[in-house]
Design an enzyme around this catalytic site. Structure first.
Site, PDB file in Angstrom:
ATOM      1  N   PRO A   1       0.785  -1.382   0.034  1.00 29.86           N
ATOM      2  CG  PRO A   1      -0.069  -1.021   2.395  1.00 29.86           C
ATOM      3  CD  PRO A   1       0.628  -1.844   1.223  1.00 29.86           C
ATOM      4  CB  CYS A   2       3.055   2.960  -2.550  1.00 30.08           C
ATOM      5  SG  CYS A   2       2.075   2.314  -4.045  1.00 30.08           S
TER       6      CYS A   2
END
Length: 184
Positions: free
Chosen positions: A127-128
């Site tokens: 989850p950037c």
């Protein structure tokens, strides 16, 4: 051989790709750093892609907050370390780039961490989108800032747009261009 499928989601069509070793790519409709797709074969029945499809659809439906997939991103050792660390950001929370650099073990590498974050080949699953500026602003995202905001709102990390704000936004749009249709 790399197999791919296209998944329709609330944030647009995502292209997911895998080989026999695991999931390699998740790409937004407008990806800042697209993968080289030469030789990719459309194969929606690939078991890795089918599992990714189910888990991503569950995520978008609010039934999943994490992923259990075999991931095989390709990158430098530093990039792989950053991407692996992204998996530790809890659903519904955000870290700054500085927080991420500290957790990677190199607090002075904020820019390098940002560059690695921007090259993440498996967004959403790694989850950037949960990495934001130190001052709380949304910065850089391969799928666009609107997509980043939508994902963070869906997870509860950003407040939803309140009805009064939505009405104000709609009235500003209508006043500036009366031809723009506004959904209720």
């Amino acid at each position: 051989m790399t197999s791919y499928d296209v998944l329709q989601t609330p944030i647009g069509a995502l292209t997911i790709a895998a080989d026999e070793h695991g999931l390699r790519h998740i790409e937004f409709p407008n990806n800042r750093h697209p993968a080289q797709r030469a030789g990719w074969v459309l194969a929606p029945t690939n078991p890795i892609l089918r599992q990714a499809r189910v888990q991503l659809l569950d995520y978008f439906a609010g039934r999943r907050t994490g992923f259990d997939l075999v991931l095989r991103p390709v990158g430098t050792p530093f990039q792989l370390k950053v991407w692996q660390t992204l998996a530790n950001i809890p659903y519904g929370e955000t870290w700054s780039y500085r927080d991420l650099a500290r957790r990677v073990g190199n607090p002075a590498a904020v820019r390098a961490v940002g560059a690695a974050n921007g090259r993440n080949p498996l967004p959403i699953v790694l989850p950037c989108h949960r990495v934001i500026g130190a001052d709380g602003t949304l910065t850089g995202f391969g799928g666009g800032l609107e997509t980043k905001a939508a994902l963070l709102r869906m997870e509860g990390a950003l407040p939803a747009i309140r009805p009064a704000e939505a009405d104000l936004f709609a009235s500003v749009l209508t006043e500036s261009d009366p031809t723009v249709p506004i959904a209720p």
